[in-house]
Design an enzyme around this catalytic site. Sequence first.
Site: not given
Ligand code: PAF
Length: 289
Positions: A39, A41-42, A155, A158, A192-195
């Site tokens: 998303h 964020g990434h 990010g 987290d 933003l989060s995948s969840r």
């Molecule tokens: O933040 C994440 O998506 C995961 O915890 C990570 C850093 C890719 C490790 O699996």
Amino acid sequence: MDRSSAGSPQVFKTIKEFRDWRRSVRGSLGFIATMGALHAGHLSLISRARELNDNLVVSIFVNPLQFGPKEDFGSYPRTFETDLELCRKLGVDTIFSPGTEEIYPDGKDHCTKVVPPPFLGEVLEGHFRPGFFTGVATVVSKLFEIIEPNMTIFGEKDYQQLLVVKRMVRDLNMPLLVEGGPTIRADDGLALSSRNAYLTEEQRKIAPMIHRILSDVIGQFKSEPNKLTALVEKGKQQFSKTASIDLQYLEVRDANTLEEVAAFDRKVVLLTAAKIGSVRLIDNLIATP
Ligand code: PAF
């Protein structure tokens, strides 16, 4: 630089293939670790790493070791083709996307693990998700070992994970730089989060309340710097008034060490985890006096 016309990234699924490519790399190598379902964020982390490095690797690996037995490993969103296209547009050179058996050939329960110090790994998220940060530190250390990046960006969304990774790199003398990248939010403030994809339409409308409460609480730190505990308590009461949000924790901590703090006399982070239905969301805000 517009990289949207760049060719597709190379995709490596085995450590051997990746290492063969790695030997040919000249210049700096940046690395973004992901579990896919990319998303904005990434994408901001990827873009930043792209700017800073000659070469860029993104890993896509849903790491079973960091999921608890009752968590969503099986249903975690897997959107490889879309992720690949997004990486192509951002000019990613290489995607490392191993299968579980490549990373845990004897099974995830039979590998050597990296255990973060309890003051970082067993509090907050670590308390609610026992073993989570051991799972993260183990897979991230394996990825660093395979990819050998010069730098990586994690990010701030987290936040505890970022501190765990920074500490691991320092304690294990790993030769790379770890940077934090800012949390990217929807217009209504939701991080933003995948969840977020699990939220129903109704739940999605409620979710921005998490950021609203964090902002309210942190906004008062400057005017009442010696009353952090009381302000956080008020924040908890705000959560308890929203019946559909089930607060797991709301805590203010030293932003570098995660030590408990009572006064706004240093950089602090206000962290929270809350469930809306069965969807667990985390968020945080950082403040400096
Ligand atoms: O933040 C994440 O998506 C995961 O915890 C990570 C850093 C890719 C490790 O699996």
